[in-house]
Enzyme design. Structure first.
Site, PDB file in Angstrom:
ATOM      1  CG  MET A 105     -46.161 -16.236 -41.157  1.00 41.11           C
ATOM      2  SD  MET A 105     -47.126 -15.714 -42.409  1.00 41.11           S
ATOM      3  CE  MET A 105     -46.152 -14.393 -42.931  1.00 41.11           C
ATOM      4  CE1 TYR A 162     -37.733 -18.279 -46.605  1.00 42.30           C
ATOM      5  CE2 TYR A 162     -38.605 -18.182 -44.197  1.00 42.30           C
ATOM      6  CZ  TYR A 162     -38.876 -18.072 -45.718  1.00 42.30           C
ATOM      7  OH  TYR A 162     -40.236 -18.384 -46.129  1.00 42.30           O
ATOM      8  CE  LYS A 221     -53.718  -3.503 -18.841  1.00 44.39           C
ATOM      9  NZ  LYS A 221     -53.308  -1.880 -18.909  1.00 44.39           N
ATOM     10  NE  ARG A 259     -50.619   4.457 -19.295  1.00 45.29           N
ATOM     11  CZ  ARG A 259     -50.489   3.078 -18.649  1.00 45.29           C
ATOM     12  NH1 ARG A 259     -49.608   2.317 -19.309  1.00 45.29           N
ATOM     13  NH2 ARG A 259     -51.254   2.861 -17.808  1.00 45.29           N
TER      14      ARG A 259
END
Length: 819
Positions: free
Chosen positions: A763, A714, A488, A586
């Site tokens: 980023m 930054y 998964k 769950r």
């Protein structure tokens, strides 16, 4: 290049076997040990080896593929039912294989170099091949075939046309080398080094050295470094000895070195009372030492120092790994173009045959260097026919000359330049392409054209390590227990079909995905294994049924909706998996809901319960062992109540990765192996037997000298009161490198040295402080590997390793390699 053919009588004697012969004129040319990697079936001999899997269980499969000669060790095996076959009964099939290879070795009297040591064996072997090839026809171990199985398979490739053999041998514990020495029988011995590898397999360093030196008993020439054997008290082998050392007395005494242009190592040494020198095109410590070993070997073999220097300067890096990359036009590209011989071609074709994501397979193949033989190209034809290659693109005058030998779709080019010029007109699309070329043909240029151009930051996935980890957990299981592999979330960030192809090849029993679309993608890529969908919803039921996926049923609502969908489509006995909630809270049926479930299931014919399962909450943590025991007991009780309704076998499973390691009594019928496949098991506190599967790498875009007092990034968060050197690297939070790792929290490796981040993570990039490191723009930067571990990053990010791996962006290029 025709291999010696062995008749029935000689095989029987060589292996000390009891033979049941139905084909008296059978001749053997090829040794087969893996039912998934068969070739030359008419003249192949299959050894039913016993290890993690018992080879006897695959004999029927091998027989159906066309093999008619078998070596077995089980006296009770029913071989009578296999008509028209030869069976050889021995005490130990691996020993019989080694004995047969030893007999084969005895037929040749040309020199054989044997190499062992803790590290560097494969590199030294490949570099010696480069250095000695101009005047020798060399047979050598393919890739790193140095094990109890790999050595005899390598030596079996010896041929009358060769005049030199180079074989490596590796051992991890005592009493292993004698068998390998009997197979290789080297006339020249090379000890690379003695390091930390496999220390656990020996009581003392002395024992470890003594075991390795068994390879060299009886050699005419032994080449070694004094620094590794100075403390050894035993007798050294070798009629003649040649030593090398750094700044210490030796036959080759290296007394000075200097780095030139950041890419060459200039070495000065004393040899025969004369000063000699060599330039080596590497500067890292391991490569320099491996090159010195090769230098010593050339001098010991009688090469003039000037000639040795000339050849050493032309050494090229050894790309020992086969890489699987995303290609243009929805292709997959397998790049294995660092060298070419029949053995490595067979290995690469096996890997090609393993790929199921495309129905079409293409081989781009160069000439075999220096071999102008119709028999060899006919042998290659048989190899690619056995592996279902659809198209051959031949590059080189010799393969073009023998093009008529090939019956598949084919086209030929006289040179790589001709192929590159014609590339725009050659159609590639939706196929798996294997690149296999000799180094002189520069197939890296072809690889660049075929490989999709994407983000320069790369997540490398080591398929050997993943296979090792799978086998580690399989070895913990009792015989006959099944494995469900969790794939998964894009296989924990590592890929989809690339991982499942390997898992299917290694015969896992089940796959599990989170959502139906993941399972559909695997079906489209050719996966045939049963697939459990863990979070199905009603909108996906049609896709689940159409693609033969098997849903997890965790509530009455899902059960009723799925039964309704089955009724609409007229399905009966559809496989499903019942999830019980034993404490995770769950998904799943709680204890109080089981009676309602039983009442519904009692008369229902639409579904077939394939498995019942639950999920352990804290199997890795001794603090919660009492709760884990309660979960296991509750699961056992509830699952038995459901099973009482049915007269067929239902699989039960509750163990996850840590459950396999710590709870052997909770194996039931199957286990679910997840993050352990990728080398992470939170229950293993000490030195892990698992191997690191993933490495995240990027590169330096720019280097800046920062004045004292300036800031970086930054918010002026990165402060450099004393100034220094920073590098901007091509990874940021959009790639999955968390902002929490900024301002010195995170570390990376540059030229083998750990450096810290500086300033905030951006980023698409971030900055690192490389003050004092001689780095250059374009240099590789390691974000995580087996030195900077995923677990360490997770701790700094205040999260778990799962999040680190699954958070790696899809824009990060995945490269899969197999060594």
């Amino acid at each position: 290049m025709n291999h010696i053919l062995y008749p029935v009588e000689e095989l029987t004697e060589s292996m000390d076997a009891k033979a049941s012969i139905q084909i008296k004129d059978a001749m053997i040319r090829t040794l087969l040990t893996d039912s998934r990697k068969l070739s030359d079936m008419d003249q192949g001999l299959f050894f039913a080896l016993k290890g993690r899997r018992d080879g006897h269980t695959f004999i029927e499969e091998v027989y159906n593929a066309g093999v008619r000669s078998f070596v077995i060790s089980d006296p009770d095996f029913d071989h009578i039912k296999f008509k028209g076959c030869n069976f050889y009964l021995v005490d130990d099939t691996l020993k019989a294989l080694q004995n047969l290879a030893s007999v084969h070795r005895s037929k040749f009297d040309y020199p054989v170099i044997g190499i062992t040591g803790s590290n560097g064996k494969t590199v030294v072997k490949e570099w010696l091949y480069q250095l000695l090839a101009p005047e020798n026809n060399i047979v050598r171990s393919p890739k790193s075939y140095n094990s109890q199985l790999g050595v005899p398979l390598s030596v079996w490739e010896m041929n009358e046309e060769n005049d030199l053999g180079i074989f490596e041998a590796g051992v991890s514990k005592g009493d292993e080398m004698a068998a390998l020495a009997a197979v290789i029988r080297p006339t020249i011995g090379i000890l690379t080094n003695i390091g930390e590898a496999h220390n656990d397999g020996f009581d003392t360093l002395e024992d470890k050295i003594a075991e390795k030196l068994k390879l060299f008993e009886g050699v005419d020439l032994f080449i070694y470094s004094c620094k590794y054997l100075n403390q050894y008290t035993g007798e050294l082998p070798g009629t003649n000895k040649f030593t090398w050392c750094y700044r210490d007395k030796a036959d080759l005494e290296v007394f000075d070195d200097e780095v030139l242009e950041d890419k060459y190592q200039f070495l000065r040494a004393r040899f025969n009372d004369t000063e000699v020198e060599a330039v080596i095109p590497f500067t890292d410590q391991a490569s320099v030492e491996n090159a010195i070993i090769c230098w010593a070997t050339l001098l010991a073999l009688g090469y003039e120092p000037e000639e040795a220097d000339k050849r050493l300067e032309k050494l090229v890096p050894i790309g020992m790994r086969l890489e699987l990359k995303t290609g243009i036009n929805y292709c997959s590209v397998i790049d294995d173009s660092y060298s070419l011989d029949l053995s490595s071609l067979a290995i690469a074709l096996d890997f090609l045959n393993q790929q199921n994501q495309h129905s079409r397979r293409t081989l781009i193949l160069s000439d075999l260097p220096g071999i102008d033989s119709p028999e060899v190209y006919e042998q290659i034809h048989q190899m690619i026919e056995n592996k279902s290659v659809d198209r051959l693109i031949g590059v080189g005058p010799l393969i073009s000359k023998y093009g008529h030998e090939f019956s598949c779709e084919k086209e030929f080019y006289e040179s790589s330049e001709d192929f590159l010029q014609s590339f725009p007109s050659i159609k590639f699309g939706h196929e798996t392409i294997l690149l296999k070329g000799a180094r002189a043909f520069e197939f890296e240029k072809i690889s660049q054209l075929l490989t999709q151009k994407v983000h320069e930051t790369v997540l490398e996935i080591n398929l050997n390590a993943l296979e090792h980890n799978l086998n580690y957990y399989k070895a913990l299981l009792p015989k006959g227990k099944k494995v469900m592999a969790m794939v998964k979330a894009f296989s924990y960030g590592s890929g989809s079909f690339e991982i499942t192809n390997l898992l299917e090849f290694n015969k896992v029993d089940y796959l599990a995905v989170a959502y139906a679309d993941e399972g559909v993608a695997l079906r489209k890529s050719g996966t045939t294994l049963p697939i459990m969908v863990m979070s199905p919803d009603s909108m996906a039921f049609d896709a689940i049924i159409e693609n033969k996926l098997e849903p997890e049923i965790y509530s009455m609502r899902i059960l009723e909706e799925f039964v309704s969908a089955l009724s609409r489509k007229g399905h009966k006995d559809y496989p499903v998996h019942i999830k019980l909630d034993t404490g995770m809270h769950r998904l799943g049926f709680m204890e109080g809901e089981v009676e309602q479930l039983l009442e519904y299931l009692k008369d229902n014919k639409s579904i077939h319960i394939q498995s019942i399962f639950s999920h352990l909450v804290a199997s890795e943590d001794p603090e919660h062992d009492k709760f884990t025991e309660q979960q296991i007991n509750l699961f056992s009780m509830l699952s038995e109540r459901i099973m009482e309704l049915y007269n067929y076998h239902i699989i039960r499973h509750i163990s996850n990765t840590s459950g396999i390691s710590r709870w052997p009594d909770a194996v039931f019928d199957m286990v679910r192996l997840g993050i352990g496949l990728y080398g992470i098991d939170l229950s293993i506190r000490d030195k892990s037997p698992l191997q690191t599967v993933t490495s995240l790498k990027t590169s330096i875009s720019q280097i800046k000298q920062i004045p004292a007092g300036d800031t970086v990034g930054y918010g002026r968060a990165g402060k450099m009161p004393d100034g220094g050197t920073i590098a901007t690297v091509k990874i940021g939070y959009a790639d999955g490198y968390s902002r929490k790792l900024g301002n010195g929290i995170g570390s990376m490796l540059v030229r083998g040295k750990k450096v810290k981040t500086i300033g905030k993570i951006c980023m698409d990039m971030c900055m690192i402080d490389i003050t004092g490191i001689n780095a250059a723009e374009g240099d590789e930067v390691i974000v995580f590997n087996d030195n900077i571990r995923v677990e360490d990053l997770a701790m700094k990010m205040e999260t778990i390793p799962y999040e680190v791996l699954t958070g790696i962006s899809q824009r990060v290029k995945r490269v899969y390699y197999y060594e």
